[in-house]
Design an enzyme around this catalytic site. Structure first.
Site, PDB file in Angstrom:
ATOM      1  N   TRP A  69       0.823  -1.204   0.000  1.00 33.43           N
ATOM      2  CA  TRP A  69       0.000   0.000   0.000  1.00 33.43           C
ATOM      3  C   TRP A  69       0.863   1.262   0.000  1.00 33.43           C
ATOM      4  O   TRP A  69       0.622   2.192  -0.774  1.00 33.43           O
ATOM      5  CB  TRP A  69      -0.954  -0.038   1.184  1.00 33.43           C
ATOM      6  CG  TRP A  69      -2.033   1.007   1.228  1.00 33.43           C
ATOM      7  CD1 TRP A  69      -2.426   1.682   2.357  1.00 33.43           C
ATOM      8  CD2 TRP A  69      -2.878   1.488   0.168  1.00 33.43           C
ATOM      9  NE1 TRP A  69      -3.461   2.544   2.046  1.00 33.43           N
ATOM     10  CE2 TRP A  69      -3.757   2.453   0.722  1.00 33.43           C
ATOM     11  CE3 TRP A  69      -2.961   1.203  -1.198  1.00 33.43           C
ATOM     12  CZ2 TRP A  69      -4.705   3.133  -0.045  1.00 33.43           C
ATOM     13  CZ3 TRP A  69      -3.908   1.874  -1.961  1.00 33.43           C
ATOM     14  CH2 TRP A  69      -4.769   2.829  -1.391  1.00 33.43           C
ATOM     15  N   LYS A  82      -4.607   0.607   8.567  1.00 35.15           N
ATOM     16  CA  LYS A  82      -5.908   0.180   9.084  1.00 35.15           C
ATOM     17  C   LYS A  82      -5.714  -0.793  10.244  1.00 35.15           C
ATOM     18  O   LYS A  82      -5.221  -1.895  10.039  1.00 35.15           O
ATOM     19  CB  LYS A  82      -6.717  -0.492   7.964  1.00 35.15           C
ATOM     20  CG  LYS A  82      -7.086   0.479   6.852  1.00 35.15           C
ATOM     21  CD  LYS A  82      -7.790  -0.191   5.687  1.00 35.15           C
ATOM     22  CE  LYS A  82      -8.096   0.844   4.604  1.00 35.15           C
ATOM     23  NZ  LYS A  82      -8.767   0.265   3.437  1.00 35.15           N
ATOM     24  N   GLY A 135     -11.023   3.140   2.460  1.00 35.16           N
ATOM     25  CA  GLY A 135     -11.969   2.822   1.403  1.00 35.16           C
ATOM     26  C   GLY A 135     -11.525   1.595   0.637  1.00 35.16           C
ATOM     27  O   GLY A 135     -10.473   1.032   0.910  1.00 35.16           O
ATOM     28  N   ALA A 192      -3.993  -2.246  -3.368  1.00 36.12           N
ATOM     29  CA  ALA A 192      -2.790  -1.523  -3.784  1.00 36.12           C
ATOM     30  C   ALA A 192      -2.483  -1.744  -5.266  1.00 36.12           C
ATOM     31  O   ALA A 192      -2.190  -0.805  -5.999  1.00 36.12           O
ATOM     32  CB  ALA A 192      -1.606  -1.978  -2.930  1.00 36.12           C
ATOM     33  N   LYS A 202     -13.324  -4.184   9.171  1.00 34.20           N
ATOM     34  CA  LYS A 202     -13.690  -4.986   8.001  1.00 34.20           C
ATOM     35  C   LYS A 202     -12.711  -6.139   7.807  1.00 34.20           C
ATOM     36  O   LYS A 202     -13.071  -7.190   7.265  1.00 34.20           O
ATOM     37  CB  LYS A 202     -13.778  -4.112   6.760  1.00 34.20           C
ATOM     38  CG  LYS A 202     -12.532  -3.310   6.461  1.00 34.20           C
ATOM     39  CD  LYS A 202     -11.675  -3.911   5.392  1.00 34.20           C
ATOM     40  CE  LYS A 202     -10.288  -3.330   5.458  1.00 34.20           C
ATOM     41  NZ  LYS A 202      -9.437  -3.707   4.347  1.00 34.20           N
ATOM     42  N   VAL A 237       1.211  -8.650   5.777  1.00 38.36           N
ATOM     43  CA  VAL A 237       0.578  -8.596   7.091  1.00 38.36           C
ATOM     44  C   VAL A 237      -0.937  -8.662   6.902  1.00 38.36           C
ATOM     45  O   VAL A 237      -1.507  -7.853   6.184  1.00 38.36           O
ATOM     46  CB  VAL A 237       0.933  -7.269   7.807  1.00 38.36           C
ATOM     47  CG1 VAL A 237       0.188  -7.167   9.139  1.00 38.36           C
ATOM     48  CG2 VAL A 237       2.433  -7.178   8.023  1.00 38.36           C
ATOM     49  N   GLU A 283      -3.848  -7.697   8.716  1.00 36.08           N
ATOM     50  CA  GLU A 283      -4.157  -6.887   9.901  1.00 36.08           C
ATOM     51  C   GLU A 283      -5.285  -7.480  10.756  1.00 36.08           C
ATOM     52  O   GLU A 283      -5.339  -7.284  11.952  1.00 36.08           O
ATOM     53  CB  GLU A 283      -4.546  -5.451   9.486  1.00 36.08           C
ATOM     54  CG  GLU A 283      -3.377  -4.583   9.030  1.00 36.08           C
ATOM     55  CD  GLU A 283      -2.553  -4.028  10.196  1.00 36.08           C
ATOM     56  OE1 GLU A 283      -2.725  -4.461  11.359  1.00 36.08           O
ATOM     57  OE2 GLU A 283      -1.709  -3.155   9.930  1.00 36.08           O
TER      58      GLU A 283
END
Length: 335
Positions: free
Chosen positions: A15, A109, A138, A142, A193, A281, A283
């Protein structure tokens, strides 16, 4: 606004790299910082990130560095894209070097384990002297942004000026940004999410069908919205890009790392094995624990997150977790 002279992107994962490439393409001088010196040297030699975005060539305006002081020095916009668990440490290292007038944009995030703080709260603690803080979130894989595919996100800040500034600086034919003042809702939508996406991967991996996945996404959104509103966010934010939008992407898209974790769990692999086998990763694995702790603190029930936690800790099989959700007391939908 006129062109920004200098942007720092902190974190050279997929990202961070995609955002750095995008910002260089729209005309900024961008310095991308990575903590791994070998990767930085390789990126400089290749003019590409072989590990995270192999097919994307760096524009000339993008410079890669392993020196945080060099990356942050004089940057008017600082984009933070390190994993949530590494955030505080990196901010501490950079505190003496960030310009006091800089706008800091979180593109991370997650929730901090233990403190349960959102990423902008961690930034405010570690960089108290900095200008404005904003968050970008949003539905945004990436790879797609880096390949200039149409992407629409939301930027939130308590400062209207910061929101407009980020909108101006990031805008391109491939990227459109909506503004928001609901930092809490945007950050919690982005963090939670990932938890629901693990569950979606499990549902898919078990072959439970489209009905189940649609139900899971919808009830997942209800769960995220309840928590966000209890934390001071606005319900409408969660039906927007940072809630519904990101949730749909992460629960259905093949590029979702958290969904891949769910698929792997459904196939019987252990969490330790899954984590050990990827450089990326996911998250959601860390966020699940923090989300449940936040739910307890705010007295909000998170049934899907609770089952994901049982799965991650090995206290339930995927089938047991699903039948537990299906067996819950039936209630009014709006309850």
């Amino acid at each position: 606004g006129g062109p920004m002279r200098s942007v720092a992107v902190v974190g050279a994962g997929s990202w961070g790299t995609a955002l750095a490439v995008h910002l260089a393409r729209v005309g900024h001088a961008v310095r991308l910082w990575g903590r791994d010196e070998a990767l930085v040297a390789d990126m400089t030699a290749r003019q590409a990130n072989a590990v995270y975005l192999p097919d994307v060539r760096f524009p000339d305006a993008l410079e890669v560095t392993a020196s945080l002081p060099e990356a942050l020095g004089g940057a008017e916009l600082v984009v933070i894209a390190v994993p949530s668990h590494g955030l505080r440490h990196v901010l501490r290292q950079g505190a003496a070097h960030v310009a006091p007038s800089a706008i800091v944009l979180s593109a991370t995030k997650g929730l901090e384990d233990g403190s349960l703080l959102r990423m902008t709260e961690v930034i405010a603690q570690e960089w108290p002297g900095v200008g404005e803080v904003a968050v970008l979130s949003g539905p945004s894989f990436a790879k797609e942004l880096a390949c200039s595919q149409p992407t629409v996100v939301v930027v939130a800040s308590r400062s209207d000026i910061a929101v407009r500034h980020v909108q101006d600086e990031f805008r391109s034919g491939a990227l459109r940004l909506y503004g928001s003042s609901d930092v809490v809702g945007v950050e919690l939508g982005g963090a939670l999410k990932n938890v629901i996406a693990i569950a979606a991967g499990v549902v898919e991996g078990l072959g439970l069908g489209h009905n189940a996945k649609a139900a899971l996404i919808t009830r997942g959104l209800a769960e995220i919205s309840r928590l966000a509103v209890a934390a001071g966010g606005e319900r409408d934010t969660l039906s927007g890009l940072a809630g519904m939008g990101d949730l749909v992407l992460t629960c259905t898209g093949d590029l979702s790392r958290n969904r891949q974790v769910g698929l792997a769990l459904a196939s019987g692999r252990t969490v330790r094995d899954i984590v050990a086998s990827t450089k990326m990763v996911a998250e959601g694995i860390r966020t699940t624990h923090a989300a449940l702790a936040l739910g307890r603190a705010l007295d909000v029930e998170l049934p899907i997150a609770a089952q994901v936690e049982r799965l991650l800790q090995g206290h339930a099989t995927p089938k047991e977790a699903v039948s537990e959700l299906m067996g819950r007391r039936q209630r009014a939908e709006a309850e």
